[in-house]
Design a protein around this motif. Structure first.
Motif, PDB file in Angstrom:
ATOM      1  N   TYR A  14       0.864  -1.182   0.000  1.00  0.00           N
ATOM      2  CA  TYR A  14       0.000   0.000   0.000  1.00  0.00           C
ATOM      3  C   TYR A  14       0.896   1.226   0.000  1.00  0.00           C
ATOM      4  O   TYR A  14       1.978   1.204   0.579  1.00  0.00           O
ATOM      5  CB  TYR A  14      -0.863   0.036   1.259  1.00  0.00           C
ATOM      6  CG  TYR A  14      -1.859  -1.085   1.401  1.00  0.00           C
ATOM      7  CD1 TYR A  14      -3.009  -1.124   0.622  1.00  0.00           C
ATOM      8  CD2 TYR A  14      -1.667  -2.106   2.340  1.00  0.00           C
ATOM      9  CE1 TYR A  14      -3.944  -2.148   0.759  1.00  0.00           C
ATOM     10  CE2 TYR A  14      -2.608  -3.122   2.492  1.00  0.00           C
ATOM     11  CZ  TYR A  14      -3.734  -3.140   1.698  1.00  0.00           C
ATOM     12  OH  TYR A  14      -4.647  -4.137   1.849  1.00  0.00           O
ATOM     13  N   LEU A  16       0.906   5.187   1.162  1.00  0.00           N
ATOM     14  CA  LEU A  16       0.260   6.297   1.857  1.00  0.00           C
ATOM     15  C   LEU A  16       1.141   7.503   1.614  1.00  0.00           C
ATOM     16  O   LEU A  16       2.132   7.699   2.301  1.00  0.00           O
ATOM     17  CB  LEU A  16       0.170   6.009   3.352  1.00  0.00           C
ATOM     18  CG  LEU A  16      -0.974   5.123   3.856  1.00  0.00           C
ATOM     19  CD1 LEU A  16      -0.844   4.900   5.350  1.00  0.00           C
ATOM     20  CD2 LEU A  16      -2.324   5.713   3.520  1.00  0.00           C
ATOM     21  N   ILE A  21       3.844   0.708   2.365  1.00  0.00           N
ATOM     22  CA  ILE A  21       3.588  -0.278   3.423  1.00  0.00           C
ATOM     23  C   ILE A  21       3.483  -1.670   2.803  1.00  0.00           C
ATOM     24  O   ILE A  21       2.513  -1.969   2.113  1.00  0.00           O
ATOM     25  CB  ILE A  21       2.293   0.062   4.188  1.00  0.00           C
ATOM     26  CG1 ILE A  21       2.412   1.472   4.795  1.00  0.00           C
ATOM     27  CG2 ILE A  21       1.998  -0.968   5.270  1.00  0.00           C
ATOM     28  CD1 ILE A  21       1.097   2.064   5.205  1.00  0.00           C
ATOM     29  N   PRO A  42      -1.388 -11.962  14.270  1.00  0.00           N
ATOM     30  CA  PRO A  42      -1.809 -10.815  15.076  1.00  0.00           C
ATOM     31  C   PRO A  42      -2.383  -9.687  14.212  1.00  0.00           C
ATOM     32  O   PRO A  42      -2.270  -9.734  12.983  1.00  0.00           O
ATOM     33  CB  PRO A  42      -0.509 -10.371  15.756  1.00  0.00           C
ATOM     34  CG  PRO A  42       0.594 -10.891  14.906  1.00  0.00           C
ATOM     35  CD  PRO A  42       0.063 -12.133  14.248  1.00  0.00           C
ATOM     36  N   SER A  43      -2.963  -8.725  14.869  1.00  0.00           N
ATOM     37  CA  SER A  43      -3.511  -7.563  14.186  1.00  0.00           C
ATOM     38  C   SER A  43      -2.407  -6.871  13.377  1.00  0.00           C
ATOM     39  O   SER A  43      -1.301  -6.706  13.860  1.00  0.00           O
ATOM     40  CB  SER A  43      -4.087  -6.620  15.241  1.00  0.00           C
ATOM     41  OG  SER A  43      -4.622  -5.507  14.607  1.00  0.00           O
ATOM     42  N   GLY A  44      -2.713  -6.505  12.135  1.00  0.00           N
ATOM     43  CA  GLY A  44      -1.745  -5.822  11.282  1.00  0.00           C
ATOM     44  C   GLY A  44      -0.813  -6.744  10.527  1.00  0.00           C
ATOM     45  O   GLY A  44       0.071  -6.295   9.793  1.00  0.00           O
ATOM     46  N   GLY A  46      -1.551  -8.823   8.085  1.00  0.00           N
ATOM     47  CA  GLY A  46      -1.879  -8.946   6.657  1.00  0.00           C
ATOM     48  C   GLY A  46      -3.038  -9.878   6.349  1.00  0.00           C
ATOM     49  O   GLY A  46      -3.280 -10.211   5.177  1.00  0.00           O
ATOM     50  N   THR A  49      -5.799  -8.236   4.115  1.00  0.00           N
ATOM     51  CA  THR A  49      -5.219  -8.039   2.774  1.00  0.00           C
ATOM     52  C   THR A  49      -5.194  -9.355   2.011  1.00  0.00           C
ATOM     53  O   THR A  49      -5.594  -9.421   0.841  1.00  0.00           O
ATOM     54  CB  THR A  49      -3.784  -7.477   2.916  1.00  0.00           C
ATOM     55  OG1 THR A  49      -3.835  -6.259   3.670  1.00  0.00           O
ATOM     56  CG2 THR A  49      -3.158  -7.202   1.556  1.00  0.00           C
TER      57      THR A  49
HETATM   58  N1  LIG Z   1      -5.846   0.528   2.665  1.00  0.00           N
HETATM   59  C1  LIG Z   1      -4.692   0.543   3.294  1.00  0.00           C
HETATM   60  N2  LIG Z   1      -3.801   1.540   3.130  1.00  0.00           N
HETATM   61  C2  LIG Z   1      -2.614   1.557   3.749  1.00  0.00           C
HETATM   62  N3  LIG Z   1      -2.190   0.585   4.584  1.00  0.00           N
HETATM   63  C3  LIG Z   1      -3.022  -0.440   4.808  1.00  0.00           C
HETATM   64  C4  LIG Z   1      -4.311  -0.524   4.182  1.00  0.00           C
HETATM   65  N4  LIG Z   1      -4.911  -1.685   4.596  1.00  0.00           N
HETATM   66  C5  LIG Z   1      -4.040  -2.268   5.434  1.00  0.00           C
HETATM   67  N5  LIG Z   1      -2.907  -1.537   5.560  1.00  0.00           N
HETATM   68  C6  LIG Z   1      -1.707  -1.911   6.358  1.00  0.00           C
HETATM   69  O1  LIG Z   1      -1.271  -3.180   5.896  1.00  0.00           O
HETATM   70  C7  LIG Z   1      -0.869  -3.997   6.983  1.00  0.00           C
HETATM   71  C8  LIG Z   1      -1.728  -5.270   7.021  1.00  0.00           C
HETATM   72  O2  LIG Z   1      -3.078  -4.909   7.320  1.00  0.00           O
HETATM   73  P1  LIG Z   1      -4.273  -5.946   7.371  1.00  0.00           P
HETATM   74  O3  LIG Z   1      -4.247  -6.772   6.158  1.00  0.00           O
HETATM   75  O4  LIG Z   1      -5.518  -5.151   7.622  1.00  0.00           O
HETATM   76  O5  LIG Z   1      -3.886  -6.826   8.648  1.00  0.00           O
HETATM   77  P2  LIG Z   1      -4.813  -7.681   9.643  1.00  0.00           P
HETATM   78  O6  LIG Z   1      -6.107  -7.971   8.942  1.00  0.00           O
HETATM   79  O7  LIG Z   1      -4.020  -8.904   9.949  1.00  0.00           O
HETATM   80  O8  LIG Z   1      -5.027  -6.848  10.868  1.00  0.00           O
HETATM   81  C9  LIG Z   1      -0.990  -3.138   8.225  1.00  0.00           C
HETATM   82  O9  LIG Z   1       0.269  -2.547   8.462  1.00  0.00           O
HETATM   83  C10 LIG Z   1      -2.004  -2.089   7.839  1.00  0.00           C
HETATM   84  O10 LIG Z   1      -1.829  -0.904   8.552  1.00  0.00           O
END
Ligand SMILES: Nc1ncnc2c1ncn2[C@@H]1O[C@H](COP(=O)(O)OP(=O)(O)O)[C@@H](O)[C@H]1O
Ligand SMILES: [Mg+2]
Length: 224
Positions: A14, A16, A21, A42-44, A46, A49
């Motif tokens: 991603y 930003l 990221i 854990p949270s974050g 992936g 995604t």
């Molecule tokens: N739309 C987005 N834009 C920027 N960063 C993102 C976005 N979605 C997720 N992230 C980042 O990608 C990483 C994985 O996120 P995510 O897949 O939501 O993890 P999980 O579902 O395991 O909590 C994290 O660091 C999160 O902050």
């Protein structure tokens, strides 16, 4: 067993503004027909995604995805849309039920987008409501149902059009422990009976135990 889905060197980054990221790093993964898989991390890490890519909702930054042996092309979006509609079912974390529709109508909704006849539709919706133990609550609106019952409606809706893969992003997150285990057991039963692959994400070790296969994810990398 027949392969449903294959990920080859999948990366998802991603951006930003100036910051990149890396959410998935070089992921290789293969899902066969009828599997029951937990994505654990854990949270974050992936998980969401990864599920969005498996569900063909989002597009990888690099790498190849094969669905039923065909390489997915993200250019012709209507073809991809049809594939997703016919083959994939989603259970979202917040259930995403339509508040003004009752349980029957919520489950019926995906079938309205198909050519299934009204009579067949009614039969299939009743069959699914019966499978999830909610036939007697068919006329109830989401607000008249408990969290566990709403999750059951969401499961029936995800399966009603007989997809090949059902995805659930943290299906137990908003439920108490007992309800969460009941819901996962129900998913496991439907996985057997309907021969559909189930892939769900969780960070709960109790829920991970119910899966037949666990894919561990940390910092966007799969470790098994
Ligand atoms: N739309 C987005 N834009 C920027 N960063 C993102 C976005 N979605 C997720 N992230 C980042 O990608 C990483 C994985 O996120 P995510 O897949 O939501 O993890 P999980 O579902 O395991 O909590 C994290 O660091 C999160 O902050
Ligand atoms: Mg998530």
């Amino acid at each position: 067993m027949k392969k449903r889905l294959e990920f080859e060197n999948i990366c998802k980054t991603y951006s930003l503004g100036e910051v990149l990221i890396p959410a998935l790093r070089d992921v290789n993964l293969s899902i066969a027909e009828g599997e029951f898989v937990a994505i654990s991390g854990p949270s974050g890490s992936g998980k969401t995604t990864l599920l969005n890519l498996i569900g063909l909702i989002d597009k990888p930054t690099s790498g190849t995805i094969r669905f039923e042996e065909n390489i997915i092309s993200y250019n012709g979006s209507s073809k991809l849309h049809r594939l997703r509609q016919a083959r994939i079912g989603f259970i979202f974390q917040s259930f995403n039920l339509i508040p003004v529709l009752n349980a029957f109508e919520n489950v019926e909704y995906p079938l309205l987008l198909t050519t299934v006849s009204a009579q067949q539709r009614k039969k299939r919706v009743e069959e699914m409501l019966d499978e999830v133990g909610l036939l007697s609550l068919r006329a109830h609106k989401p607000r008249e149902l408990s969290g566990g019952q709403r999750q059951r409606v969401a499961i029936a809706r995800a399966l009603v059009h007989q997809p090949k893969i059902v995805l659930a992003d943290e299906p137990s997150a908003n439920l108490d422990t007992q309800t969460a285990q009941d819901i996962l057991q129900l998913m496991e039963k439907l996985n057997r009976e309907e021969n559909v692959s189930f892939i769900f994400s969780t960070h709960d070790p109790q829920i991970v135990k119910i899966a037949k296969r666990v894919v561990n994810i940390r910092d966007g990398r799969i470790s098994n």
